[in-house]
Design an enzyme around this catalytic site. Sequence first.
Site, PDB file in Angstrom:
ATOM      1  N   PRO A   1       0.821  -1.215   0.000  1.00 22.06           N
ATOM      2  CA  PRO A   1       0.000   0.000   0.000  1.00 22.06           C
ATOM      3  C   PRO A   1       0.854   1.263   0.000  1.00 22.06           C
ATOM      4  CG  PRO A   1      -0.093  -1.109   2.151  1.00 22.06           C
ATOM      5  CD  PRO A   1       0.731  -1.978   1.254  1.00 22.06           C
ATOM      6  N   ASP A   2       0.315   2.327  -0.600  1.00 23.60           N
ATOM      7  CA  ASP A   2       1.018   3.618  -0.512  1.00 23.60           C
ATOM      8  C   ASP A   2       0.642   4.281   0.817  1.00 23.60           C
ATOM      9  OD1 ASP A   2      -1.558   4.401  -1.019  1.00 23.60           O
ATOM     10  OD2 ASP A   2      -1.153   5.419  -2.901  1.00 23.60           O
ATOM     11  N   PHE A   3       1.039   5.551   0.984  1.00 24.58           N
ATOM     12  CA  PHE A   3       0.680   6.253   2.212  1.00 24.58           C
ATOM     13  C   PHE A   3      -0.725   6.837   2.115  1.00 24.58           C
ATOM     14  CE2 PHE A   3       4.935   7.728   4.291  1.00 24.58           C
ATOM     15  CZ  PHE A   3       4.996   6.521   4.963  1.00 24.58           C
ATOM     16  N   ARG A   4      -0.886   7.690   1.072  1.00 22.49           N
ATOM     17  CA  ARG A   4      -2.056   8.559   1.063  1.00 22.49           C
ATOM     18  C   ARG A   4      -3.117   8.183   0.046  1.00 22.49           C
ATOM     19  NH1 ARG A   4       2.513  11.083   1.755  1.00 22.49           N
ATOM     20  NH2 ARG A   4       2.810  12.158   3.729  1.00 22.49           N
TER      21      ARG A   4
ATOM     22  N   HIS B   1      15.081   7.909   0.671  1.00 21.66           N
ATOM     23  CA  HIS B   1      14.605   7.692   2.039  1.00 21.66           C
ATOM     24  C   HIS B   1      15.246   6.463   2.680  1.00 21.66           C
ATOM     25  CE1 HIS B   1      10.882  10.427   1.308  1.00 21.66           C
ATOM     26  NE2 HIS B   1      11.937  11.098   1.716  1.00 21.66           N
TER      27      HIS B   1
ATOM     28  N   ASP C   1      11.227  -0.255  -0.811  1.00 22.92           N
ATOM     29  CA  ASP C   1      10.897  -1.664  -1.040  1.00 22.92           C
ATOM     30  C   ASP C   1      11.883  -2.389  -1.952  1.00 22.92           C
ATOM     31  OD1 ASP C   1      10.238  -0.718  -3.626  1.00 22.92           O
ATOM     32  OD2 ASP C   1       8.140  -0.470  -3.093  1.00 22.92           O
TER      33      ASP C   1
ATOM     34  N   ASN D   1      10.938   5.261  -2.387  1.00 23.02           N
ATOM     35  CA  ASN D   1      10.484   3.970  -1.859  1.00 23.02           C
ATOM     36  C   ASN D   1      11.597   3.232  -1.136  1.00 23.02           C
ATOM     37  OD1 ASN D   1       8.091   4.596  -2.952  1.00 23.02           O
ATOM     38  ND2 ASN D   1       8.275   3.247  -4.723  1.00 23.02           N
TER      39      ASN D   1
END
Length: 252
Positions: A35-38, A125, A110, A108
Site C-alpha cells: 500500500p502507498d501512504f495517502r 529515504h 521496497d 520507496n
Amino acid sequence: MSSKYNLDEIVRIIEDAQNITVFTGAGVSTNSGIPDFRGEKGLYSMIGQKYDLPYPEAVFDIQYFKQNPIPFFELSKDIFSEVHPTICHKFVAWLEEKGKISLVMTQNIDMLHQLAGSKKVLECHGTYTTAHCLSCEKAYTIEDIKDSLMAGQVPYCECTGIIKPDIVFFGEQLPMEFYKAYHMPPKTDLLMVFGTSLLVQPAANFPLKILDRYDCKTILVNFEPTPYDAGFEYVINEDLDAFCGKIWEALR
Ligand code: CNA
C-alpha cells in the site's frame, strides 16, 4: 480524473530522450500489493485499525520508534511478504538497458526497482539493505536481520539495543547522495515523475531542481493531482502499469 494525451506524442518523446531522470513514489509499487501512504487504500487509512499507533506518521517517527518499534517491524513484515516488481518497475529497468536513464530517484524503501534490474537507483529515504544498532551503532546487513524482518519481530543487537534498518524516519537526515543529486542534478532531457503525491519534503522538491536547471520534457503520472502539476507538460491521471504497459508495447 483526466487522462487525455496523445500516445504517439509520448512515445516519440521517450524515443528521442537520451538522459531520462525518473522520480518515483509509493504509487509505482501499489500494484505489487504494497500500500502507498495517502492513496485511497493507503497505509494511513489502515493504520488505526491494523497497527497500534497513536497517529499514522508515528510508524516512521524516530522518537516513537525508540519507545515502541513493534508497529514499524509489523509494517516491514508486510513489505517483505511476497512482493514483485510491477510493469512500471520493469519498464524503467528496460529504459536503463536501452541506455536512456540518467538516474532513478526513488522515495520507496521496497527495493523493487533494483529487483526489476535498475542499477542507477538512488534511494532518498534510505534502505533496508543496511542497519545499525541504536545503542552501540554496530553495523548490520539485511542478511543479519532478515529472519526478524520476515517474521515482523524486533531485531536486537548483542548489546541489547534495537537494530534499526537505515530507513530515513521523520526527524532524520536524508543520505548525502540525495543532497549531491539535489544540488547538482544529473543531465536530463526528459523528467518522468511516477506515483507520488509530492507532499514529503525535501524529496518532493527534487523534480523542481531538475526543472530549474534543465529545459527538459516533463511527464507526471499519478492517480491524484499533486501540488506541482502546473509545472509539467503532461499530467496523466492513470494507473501506472496501464500507462507504462501501453508505452512499452509501442516502443518495443
Ligand atoms: P504517497 O503520499 O502515498 O503518494 C502515492 C501517490 O501514488 C498517491 O497520490 C496515489 O494516488 C498514487 N498512486 C497509487 N497507486 C497508483 C497507481 N497504480 N498508478 C498511479 N498512481 C498511483 O507516497 P509518496 O511516495 O509520495 O510519499 C513518500 C513516502 C511514502 C516515502 O517516504 C516512502 O518511503 C513512503 N512509502 C513507501 C512505500 C514503498 O516503499 N513501496 C510504501 C508506502 C509508503
